[in-house]
Each structure stands twice: as structure tokens, then as C-alpha cells.
Design an enzyme around this catalytic site. Structure first.
Site, short mmCIF file in Angstrom:
data_model
loop_
_atom_site.label_atom_id
_atom_site.label_comp_id
_atom_site.label_asym_id
_atom_site.label_seq_id
_atom_site.Cartn_x
_atom_site.Cartn_y
_atom_site.Cartn_z
N ARG A 25 -1.81 17.37 -0.65
CA ARG A 25 -2.71 16.44 0.03
C ARG A 25 -3.57 17.11 1.09
NH1 ARG A 25 -3.08 12.27 3.79
NH2 ARG A 25 -1.25 12.97 4.91
N ARG A 38 -16.80 21.04 6.36
CA ARG A 38 -16.78 19.59 6.41
C ARG A 38 -17.56 19.02 7.59
NH1 ARG A 38 -13.06 15.79 5.48
NH2 ARG A 38 -14.73 14.53 6.36
N TYR A 148 -4.17 -1.44 -0.11
CA TYR A 148 -5.42 -1.32 0.66
C TYR A 148 -6.38 -2.47 0.32
CZ TYR A 148 -4.19 3.34 2.34
OH TYR A 148 -3.57 4.40 2.97
#
Length: 335
Positions: A25, A38, A148
Site C-alpha cells: 500500500r 507528487r 465508503y
């Protein structure tokens, strides 16, 4: 398929030259090079840029010499691609504009062309890595995606999710059935592009009892996983799922285990399954002798299973010292 590697051998329960390791992850988010590429780019946008996805996925492989690369993505990417109005809010997580409460709220099916950027990213990665380092595909499991969509965002107690699950089972199964189709399409795009294994990530499954998991969730996770049986090794992971491990093991080849459950216990609960796990990522902030002791224990316990892939018992924390991760990989390979 790419040539066999220590990672793929371990996933199939075959003998390996060393215990393979990869970091689960967003594996590179502790790296300065990750923060640099990023900078100023929102998470969802980062996941839609194939060259950026390729670069971010490769960074931990270059830096740490891990045995497999996990596709940089997010579990809500296919939902957004299917037209769900959502955003990933820094410090919060996925936030959904219009939570699901009726049949008319079901998300649309996903067309492979909706995630063509994922196809392109995987092909770039496979070309870059060749046969030496497998690429692992990634997707969120139907239950976690549903939580979610129903809650509108992250939830501590999943009260709305559980209320809908028990109070309106028809809507519940229609929603999870649709999410299973979306997830299967998302993973199929990755497999067709060349990933060597897939991981189904069920972050919030540990909030359920075993009875509720088997009744309301397992059939839909099984629908996703069954599409890839015998095609690529399948990894299934959830957080806080010790009581669910036998059920989860029934639909996968490799059972991911978080840090709460010793691997020898997991092996007894899911005999015959390869295991993945399970160093507590918080321990990476402890002195090295603590990290080494825990790593040796985990590798020893992993020998109780037909195959063992060393991993963290969840994701890499952004504040983790990259040098510790590199040293950890070196130690695991030496064992």
C-alpha cells in the site's frame, strides 16, 4: 506470464531461495523522491497519469530491492472512473458527495476503457521491470468500497453500513454485486496488461462478525476472486480479521495477515495456504534490535506455511525512515 520469481514461487507454496518481501500500500510514500514527484498533484490525479504511476511504483523497487512491485493506485479509483462523485481529501480519505441509500444510487458498471490509464501504466511497468520483478495488481474489496459509499467517507463504527446491511438486504446485495462487477473489471484490466498477481484489499472487514461476513460479504469477494482462479496468484488482505481468516482463505491463494495474528496461528486457521505478513509498521520507529528480533520471529513463524511472503501488517507510514526499510529487506533476504 512472466518467468517465475521468489515472490511467485512463495505465492504458489513452492520452495524459494530466500523469503521474498514487498511493502504493501503506497509503498514509496516515505521516500523523498515520491514526495518530489507528487508535489502539488492530488491523489486521484496522480493515479490517472500512467508515467507518474509507473515512476511511483518503481521507486521502492529501486530503493529497497524488494521482490515485487505493487501498482500505485487507490481503492476508489474504479468508483471515480465509473462516475461516482468523490474526492480523496488529505488527512481524511475518500469522501463521497452523495452516499448510497436507494437502488437509484447504485454506481454504473465500469467499462475497461474508463480505466485505460491503468492499462497503460501496467504495460509501462511490465516493460520496465521485465521478468525479474513481478507487478502486483490492486483493488479494494466490495465491502470496503460499500462502506465508503454508504457512510460518505471513513467511519469508526460503520453504523450506517451495518444498518443498511441488515435493514435492507436486497439493496445491500445489489450494491455489493455491482461493486464486485466493477472490481472484477478493474482487476481484469490489470491482468490483461500483464500483472503477475492480484491483491484484494478489504480494509474494514474486521468490523464484522464472522456470521455477518459469511452471509453478507464473502459471496461477493468470492465472485471477484473466482474470476482469476488459476490465472494469477490471488492475495486477500484485511485489517483486524483474525476471526475471519478461515472464511477469507476459502477464496484466495495467499492470505494476508495483519500484525495482530501470529503467522503460525494463521497457518493453523488456514492450513495449506501461503501467507503474507506481518510486521507492525509502527515498529519501524523502534530501535534496530527490536526490528531485527521481530523480523526473525516472523520469518521463523512463516515457515509453518507452504509459502511465506514477508510484508508489513498494513501500509508504510509516511514518516518511516527509508534507510530502515532498505536495511529490513537486506535482513529478510539474508534469512
Amino acid at each position: 506470464m512472466v518467468a517465475m520469481s521468489a515472490f511467485l514461487d512463495a505465492a504458489r507454496g513452492l520452495p524459494v531461495s530466500h523469503t521474498p518481501v514487498w511493502f504493501m500500500r503506497q509503498a514509496g510514500r516515505s521516500l523523498p523522491e515520491y514526495k518530489q514527484v507528487r508535489a502539488g498533484i492530488p491523489m486521484l490525479e496522480s493515479c490517472r497519469r500512467p508515467e507518474l504511476v509507473c515512476e511511483i511504483t518503481l521507486q521502492p523497487v529501486r530503493r529497497h530491492n524488494v521482490d515485487a512491485a505493487i501498482l500505485f493506485s487507490d481503492i476508489v479509483v474504479p468508483l471515480a472512473a465509473a462516475g461516482v462523485d468523490l474526492d480523496i481529501v488529505a488527512g481524511v480519505g475518500p469522501v463521497v458527495a452523495s452516499p448510497v441509500s436507494a437502488m437509484v444510487d447504485l454506481p454504473a458498471l465500469l467499462d475497461p476503457s474508463d480505466v485505460s490509464f491503468v492499462d497503460e501504466a501496467v504495460r509501462l511497468l511490465v516493460k520496465e521491470l521485465g521478468s525479474k520483478t513481478p507487478v502486483i495488481g490492486f483493488a479494494g474489496a466490495p465491502f470496503t468500497l460499500a462502506s465508503y459509499l454508504i457512510e460518505g467517507g471513513p467511519s469508526k463504527h460503520h453504523e450506517k453500513t451495518k444498518a443498511l446491511m441488515h435493514g435492507n438486504p436486497s439493496l445491500w446485495h445489489a450494491l455489493l454485486g455491482r461493486l464486485a462487477e466493477i472490481t472484477q473489471t478493474f482487476l481484469q484490466v490489470q491482468v490483461s496488461a500483464g500483472v503477475s498477481a492480484i491483491q484484494l484489499f478489504d480494509s474494514w472487514a474486521g468490523a464484522l462478525s464472522e456470521a455477518d461476513y459469511r452471509r453478507f460479504v464473502l459471496p461477493h469477494s468470492a465472485a471477484v476472486m473466482s474470476a482469476f482462479e488459476g490465472v494469477v496468484p490471488r492475495i486477500h488482505f484485511g485489517v483486524g480479521t483474525a476471526l475471519l481468516l478461515p472464511a477469507m482463505a476459502s477464496v484466495t491463494d495467499v492470505l494476508g495477515v495483519d500484525w495482530r495474528t501470529p503467522l503460525d496461528t494463521a497457518s493453523a486457521l488456514a492450513p495449506g495456504k501461503a501467507l503474507q505478513g506481518n510486521l507492525d509498521p509502527s515498529l519501524l520507529f523502534a530501535p534496530w534490535d527490536v526490528i531485527e528480533s521481530e523480523t526473525r520471529r516472523i520469518v521463523a513463524e512463516g515457515r509453518s506455511a507452504p509459502g511465506h511472503i514477508f510484508n508489513l501488517g498494513h501500509g508504510v507510514m509516511p514518516e518511516t525512515n527509508p534507510e530502515v526499510l532498505t536495511r529490513l529487506v537486506s535482513l529478510i533476504h539474508s534469512l
